[in-house]
Scaffold this motif. Sequence first.
Motif, PDB file in Angstrom:
ATOM      1  N   LYS A   1       0.836  -1.204   0.000  1.00 23.66           N
ATOM      2  CA  LYS A   1       0.000   0.000   0.000  1.00 23.66           C
ATOM      3  C   LYS A   1       0.866   1.247   0.000  1.00 23.66           C
ATOM      4  O   LYS A   1       0.554   2.233  -0.666  1.00 23.66           O
ATOM      5  N   VAL A   2       1.956   1.196   0.743  1.00 22.95           N
ATOM      6  CA  VAL A   2       2.879   2.333   0.793  1.00 22.95           C
ATOM      7  C   VAL A   2       3.542   2.527  -0.563  1.00 22.95           C
ATOM      8  O   VAL A   2       3.659   3.648  -1.053  1.00 22.95           O
ATOM      9  N   ILE A   3       3.966   1.446  -1.179  1.00 25.73           N
ATOM     10  CA  ILE A   3       4.599   1.523  -2.497  1.00 25.73           C
ATOM     11  C   ILE A   3       3.637   2.160  -3.502  1.00 25.73           C
ATOM     12  O   ILE A   3       4.020   3.039  -4.272  1.00 25.73           O
ATOM     13  N   GLU A   4       2.382   1.756  -3.460  1.00 24.80           N
ATOM     14  CA  GLU A   4       1.384   2.309  -4.374  1.00 24.80           C
ATOM     15  C   GLU A   4       1.122   3.781  -4.073  1.00 24.80           C
ATOM     16  O   GLU A   4       0.968   4.602  -4.991  1.00 24.80           O
ATOM     17  N   LEU A   5       1.094   4.147  -2.795  1.00 21.98           N
ATOM     18  CA  LEU A   5       0.907   5.540  -2.380  1.00 21.98           C
ATOM     19  C   LEU A   5       2.038   6.415  -2.928  1.00 21.98           C
ATOM     20  O   LEU A   5       1.799   7.487  -3.502  1.00 21.98           O
TER      21      LEU A   5
ATOM     22  N   ASN B   1       4.571  12.741   3.672  1.00 18.93           N
ATOM     23  CA  ASN B   1       3.754  12.439   4.845  1.00 18.93           C
ATOM     24  C   ASN B   1       3.183  11.040   4.729  1.00 18.93           C
ATOM     25  O   ASN B   1       3.204  10.429   3.648  1.00 18.93           O
ATOM     26  N   ASN B   2       2.605  10.563   5.815  1.00 21.58           N
ATOM     27  CA  ASN B   2       1.984   9.247   5.835  1.00 21.58           C
ATOM     28  C   ASN B   2       0.838   9.124   4.836  1.00 21.58           C
ATOM     29  O   ASN B   2       0.554   8.033   4.348  1.00 21.58           O
ATOM     30  N   ASP B   3       0.201  10.233   4.505  1.00 21.09           N
ATOM     31  CA  ASP B   3      -0.901  10.199   3.533  1.00 21.09           C
ATOM     32  C   ASP B   3      -0.415  10.368   2.096  1.00 21.09           C
ATOM     33  O   ASP B   3      -1.213  10.396   1.161  1.00 21.09           O
ATOM     34  N   GLY B   4       0.896  10.512   1.911  1.00 24.55           N
ATOM     35  CA  GLY B   4       1.468  10.640   0.576  1.00 24.55           C
ATOM     36  C   GLY B   4       1.761  12.069   0.158  1.00 24.55           C
ATOM     37  O   GLY B   4       2.452  12.293  -0.831  1.00 24.55           O
ATOM     38  N   SER B   5       1.237  13.056   0.897  1.00 21.43           N
ATOM     39  CA  SER B   5       1.501  14.451   0.535  1.00 21.43           C
ATOM     40  C   SER B   5       2.978  14.783   0.758  1.00 21.43           C
ATOM     41  O   SER B   5       3.646  14.190   1.601  1.00 21.43           O
ATOM     42  N   VAL B   6       3.473  15.744  -0.006  1.00 16.53           N
ATOM     43  CA  VAL B   6       4.892  16.086   0.035  1.00 16.53           C
ATOM     44  C   VAL B   6       5.201  17.010   1.205  1.00 16.53           C
ATOM     45  O   VAL B   6       4.592  18.077   1.343  1.00 16.53           O
ATOM     46  N   ILE B   7       6.142  16.601   2.041  1.00 17.69           N
ATOM     47  CA  ILE B   7       6.681  17.489   3.071  1.00 17.69           C
ATOM     48  C   ILE B   7       7.789  18.312   2.429  1.00 17.69           C
ATOM     49  O   ILE B   7       7.868  19.518   2.602  1.00 17.69           O
ATOM     50  N   ASN B   8       8.635  17.652   1.692  1.00 18.82           N
ATOM     51  CA  ASN B   8       9.826  18.271   1.127  1.00 18.82           C
ATOM     52  C   ASN B   8      10.321  17.581  -0.115  1.00 18.82           C
ATOM     53  O   ASN B   8      10.191  16.369  -0.254  1.00 18.82           O
TER      54      ASN B   8
END
Length: 200
Positions: free
Chosen positions: A56-60, A119-126
Amino acid sequence: MKTKILVAFIALVLFSCQNKEKPASKNIIKTIVQDTLSKTLGGTANLSKVTAKNDKVIELIREQLLVVLKKDLPVMTKDQRFFYYDAFDLNNDKKDEYFVGFSNPYFCGSGGCSGYILNNDGSVINKFTVTDFPIFIGTTSSENFKDLIFKSGNTLHSLKMKNGKYPLNPSVQEKWKGDIPAASPVILDIYAKKLEKYSF
């Protein structure tokens, strides 16, 4: 009478063969288990078929890369479209953030490589640039996020969270003084650990 003796003899042979096979199969299994265990502990086991990462993380991550690199995709070759990732909880919220790195000429130059922290939801922190791997997690925090130690141009640099972001370019940040703390987790150790790569 001869038939009864023959049947009894065959039954005895089959029974004795079955009894001999069980310990042998147990010994084979025991040998395989011991061999695998010793190779795993010694670091020589072939774990290529072991799924070490979360699908799931890989797909995210894959989905996010297709968004942030949308303009780059038409000029990228198939060989350039892969990433590595590592997970670490940077802000102690019991949810991992994801470090995404690359190691091909499209993302890497003489100064180092680029990548992302999600982030854990896939959004970009940096996004980060000119970085040599691995990255180290510091023992101090800024704005409730762990400080990071990046290597750039053969020099270690300290990156601190400021206004919700880490600096983009580690090479212009404060130089790290001293050795990397022994307790610092190692992230994206692409070359030494030979992390698995994933396409996007």
